[in-house]
Scaffold this motif. Structure first.
Motif, PDB file in Angstrom:
ATOM      1  N   ALA A  61       0.797  -1.189  -0.381  1.00  0.00           N
ATOM      2  CA  ALA A  61      -0.041   0.040  -0.013  1.00  0.00           C
ATOM      3  C   ALA A  61       0.937   1.363   0.121  1.00  0.00           C
ATOM      4  CB  ALA A  61      -0.920  -0.106   1.259  1.00  0.00           C
ATOM      5  N   GLU A  62       1.919   1.228   0.655  1.00  0.00           N
ATOM      6  CA  GLU A  62       2.836   2.085   0.875  1.00  0.00           C
ATOM      7  C   GLU A  62       3.654   2.496  -0.641  1.00  0.00           C
ATOM      8  OE1 GLU A  62       4.501   5.693   2.087  1.00  0.00           O
ATOM      9  OE2 GLU A  62       2.872   4.455   3.217  1.00  0.00           O
ATOM     10  N   LYS A  63       4.038   1.562  -1.234  1.00  0.00           N
ATOM     11  CA  LYS A  63       4.632   1.589  -2.422  1.00  0.00           C
ATOM     12  C   LYS A  63       3.783   2.250  -3.418  1.00  0.00           C
ATOM     13  CE  LYS A  63       7.986  -2.194  -2.349  1.00  0.00           C
ATOM     14  NZ  LYS A  63       8.475  -3.585  -2.745  1.00  0.00           N
ATOM     15  N   GLY A  64       2.478   1.729  -3.471  1.00  0.00           N
ATOM     16  CA  GLY A  64       1.478   2.213  -4.256  1.00  0.00           C
ATOM     17  C   GLY A  64       1.114   3.885  -4.133  1.00  0.00           C
ATOM     18  N   ARG A  65       1.145   4.329  -2.970  1.00  0.00           N
ATOM     19  CA  ARG A  65       1.271   5.655  -2.840  1.00  0.00           C
ATOM     20  C   ARG A  65       2.216   6.447  -3.113  1.00  0.00           C
ATOM     21  NH1 ARG A  65      -2.302   3.841   1.691  1.00  0.00           N
ATOM     22  NH2 ARG A  65      -0.491   3.218   2.975  1.00  0.00           N
ATOM     23  N   LYS A  66       3.641   6.023  -2.975  1.00  0.00           N
ATOM     24  CA  LYS A  66       4.810   6.558  -3.587  1.00  0.00           C
ATOM     25  C   LYS A  66       4.787   6.648  -4.987  1.00  0.00           C
ATOM     26  CE  LYS A  66       7.792   5.555   0.391  1.00  0.00           C
ATOM     27  NZ  LYS A  66       9.102   4.788   0.756  1.00  0.00           N
ATOM     28  N   HIS A  67       4.400   5.658  -5.863  1.00  0.00           N
ATOM     29  CA  HIS A  67       4.228   5.457  -7.127  1.00  0.00           C
ATOM     30  C   HIS A  67       3.338   6.393  -7.628  1.00  0.00           C
ATOM     31  CE1 HIS A  67       6.479   1.250  -7.032  1.00  0.00           C
ATOM     32  NE2 HIS A  67       7.414   2.198  -6.856  1.00  0.00           N
ATOM     33  N   LYS A  68       2.294   6.554  -6.794  1.00  0.00           N
ATOM     34  CA  LYS A  68       1.088   7.404  -7.521  1.00  0.00           C
ATOM     35  C   LYS A  68       1.539   8.824  -7.763  1.00  0.00           C
ATOM     36  CE  LYS A  68      -3.650   7.033  -6.864  1.00  0.00           C
ATOM     37  NZ  LYS A  68      -3.676   6.185  -7.967  1.00  0.00           N
ATOM     38  N   HIS A  69       2.544   9.262  -6.772  1.00  0.00           N
ATOM     39  CA  HIS A  69       3.042  10.736  -7.189  1.00  0.00           C
ATOM     40  C   HIS A  69       3.934  10.762  -8.299  1.00  0.00           C
ATOM     41  CE1 HIS A  69       1.122  12.029  -3.465  1.00  0.00           C
ATOM     42  NE2 HIS A  69       1.722  11.190  -3.023  1.00  0.00           N
ATOM     43  N   LEU A  70       4.602   9.773  -8.716  1.00  0.00           N
ATOM     44  CA  LEU A  70       5.615   9.492  -9.708  1.00  0.00           C
ATOM     45  C   LEU A  70       5.127   9.404 -11.159  1.00  0.00           C
ATOM     46  CD1 LEU A  70       8.340   7.491  -7.962  1.00  0.00           C
ATOM     47  CD2 LEU A  70       8.252  10.057  -8.155  1.00  0.00           C
ATOM     48  N   GLU A  71       3.806   8.760 -11.098  1.00  0.00           N
ATOM     49  CA  GLU A  71       3.078   8.383 -12.461  1.00  0.00           C
ATOM     50  C   GLU A  71       2.559   9.396 -13.062  1.00  0.00           C
ATOM     51  OE1 GLU A  71       0.466   5.037 -11.709  1.00  0.00           O
ATOM     52  OE2 GLU A  71       1.990   3.560 -11.381  1.00  0.00           O
ATOM     53  N   SER A  72       2.625   9.628 -14.462  1.00  0.00           N
ATOM     54  CA  SER A  72       1.923  10.875 -14.750  1.00  0.00           C
ATOM     55  C   SER A  72       0.556  10.336 -15.476  1.00  0.00           C
ATOM     56  CB  SER A  72       2.811  11.218 -16.215  1.00  0.00           C
ATOM     57  OG  SER A  72       2.853  10.124 -17.186  1.00  0.00           O
ATOM     58  N   ARG A  73      -0.286  11.338 -15.325  1.00  0.00           N
ATOM     59  CA  ARG A  73      -1.668  10.980 -15.751  1.00  0.00           C
ATOM     60  C   ARG A  73      -1.632  11.017 -17.195  1.00  0.00           C
ATOM     61  NH1 ARG A  73      -5.089  10.883 -11.823  1.00  0.00           N
ATOM     62  NH2 ARG A  73      -6.943  11.190 -13.242  1.00  0.00           N
ATOM     63  N   GLN A  74      -2.631   9.969 -17.940  1.00  0.00           N
ATOM     64  CA  GLN A  74      -2.777   9.958 -19.525  1.00  0.00           C
ATOM     65  C   GLN A  74      -4.118  10.998 -19.720  1.00  0.00           C
ATOM     66  OE1 GLN A  74      -1.991   6.553 -21.267  1.00  0.00           O
ATOM     67  NE2 GLN A  74      -3.515   7.021 -23.230  1.00  0.00           N
TER      68      GLN A  74
END
Length: 400
Positions: A61-74
């Motif tokens: 869950a913590e990894k998912g939250r960190k990646h969410k900030h890094l991923e660009s939205r399409q």
């Protein structure tokens, strides 16, 4: 006995993630990418409740939250074709539905060329009887006509109102019988799709039905039928009883089934009869999605999603039985964060990875739910008939 989480929803709520993320954790475990401890119950994988799994899920869950900030939205821009098919009210309703409940209203698929797909599907059922509802409705009207006629209990001519009747063909056996007995006064068809009503007109001409007719474009999920049903009673002069048809489970595709039923019932008079047909719930119902293997049905049900440009590379398909709501559901599960752009309104709908976008839902009946519906609407059940072969039912109601 092993203790396990009963649903993905339970885990998602605890760890602050989406149900799709939990599903992905299970998938990763089966692929040996992470090491959750699972147990299989009735063919479904469940996550065990223990400290080992708690630590892994907290980490994921913590990894998912960190990646969410890094991923660009399409950014996904909806097709211009959508603006030609839907009017402004329907477009705004679609936007609200996506933002509030993550749903594409299924009724929209029948607009425009969706009517052509439904007509092709209906012609297919005449060749191979793939779709049981069509043949069931024919059985009910061909074999239970005398019961229907006796139930309405009138020597007067009768108006027939067909709600969401597709091309009108399922109602034809009843219309022919009434016309043969010189009891058919008029036929009225109501549908959200003007293109579907054009098919109804063609089938009426082909069938040889010769009575006054009326056609209404109406969204009966959000509009009361009170005015239409009142005017219908006086077609051709003096007030006459009405048989209202809702065939093939049409009312059970609504977001609010009870409200849709109410929109019909509030337009009934005591001498009228409201006839409903639907599939019955049974142990195989939760896993039976065979209809979606039919090309016309798949193309029809994904029609609006394609116009939204929710392409296959952006989504996964999910066919599930929702234990909580008792609906069978067809969902599109997003595989990335997207901004869905409606340029006409300069508006963007923000959607997120693992969001489920519902494109089809249907509730099957039980004898208990039929009685509950009648009690809720304060109507009397006049007849309930089970098909001798298929899991389909016809029931008739009237105002008390």
């Amino acid at each position: 006995m092993l203790d396990y989480y009963s649903s993905r929803y339970e885990i998602a709520k605890i760890f602050g993630v989406s149900e799709g993320a939990v599903r992905n954790w299970i998938k990763k475990t089966l692929n040996k990418e992470i090491y959750l401890q699972l147990t299989e119950v009735d063919g479904v994988q469940h996550i065990l409740k223990n400290e080992h799994n708690w630590l892994i899920m907290t980490e994921q869950a913590e990894k998912g939250r960190k990646h969410k900030h890094l991923e660009s939205r399409q950014v996904v821009t909806v097709s211009d074709e959508l603006y030609k098919i839907l009017d402004d009210n329907q477009l705004i309703g679609l936007i609200n539905s996506l933002e509030v409940s993550k749903k594409i209203p299924h009724k929209l698929v029948y607009l425009n060329k969706g009517a052509d797909l439904w007509e092709k599907f209906y012609e297919r059922t005449l060749q191979d009887t793939t779709y049981q509802t069509t043949s069931s409705d024919l059985y009910f009207f061909e074999n239970q006509y005398r019961l229907i006629k006796d139930t309405i209990n009138t020597e007067s001519k009768i108006n027939v109102v067909d709600i969401g009747g597709g091309n009108g063909e399922p109602a034809m056996p009843l219309l022919r019988q009434l016309q043969q007995d010189n009891l058919l006064n008029s036929y009225t068809a109501i549908d959200i799709s003007s293109e579907m009503l054009e098919y109804t007109k063609k089938h009426l001409i082909r069938s040889g039905i010769r009575v006054p007719t009326d056609f209404h474009v109406c969204d009966f999920e959000i509009q009361s039928l009170q005015n239409i049903l009142f005017k219908t009673k006086y077609m051709g002069g003096a007030r006459k009883p009405t048989i209202v048809l809702a065939l093939g489970g049409i009312l059970f595709n609504s977001n609010d089934v009870a409200q849709t039923f109410k929109h019909v019932v509030e337009g009934l008079c005591p001498e009228d009869l409201f006839i409903v047909t639907n599939a019955l719930d049974n142990p195989s119902a939760p896993v039976n999605f065979s209809t979606f293997t039919i090309p016309e049905i798949y193309e029809l049900d994904t029609k609006v999603a394609r116009l939204l440009n929710l392409s296959e590379d952006l989504t996964d398909n999910e066919l599930i039985f929702n234990e909580k709501t008792r609906f069978r559901e067809y969902n599109l599960v997003l595989q990335k964060d997207i901004d869905l752009s409606f340029k006409k309104f300069n508006h963007t709908v923000k959607l997120y990875k693992y969001d489920k976008i519902n494109i089809w839902m249907h509730m099957k009946d039980t004898f208990e739910s039929i009685n509950q519906t009648a009690n809720t609407l304060n109507v009397g059940l006049r007849a309930v008939i089970k098909h001798p072969v298929f899991d389909n039912v016809m029931y008739a109601m009237s105002r008390k």
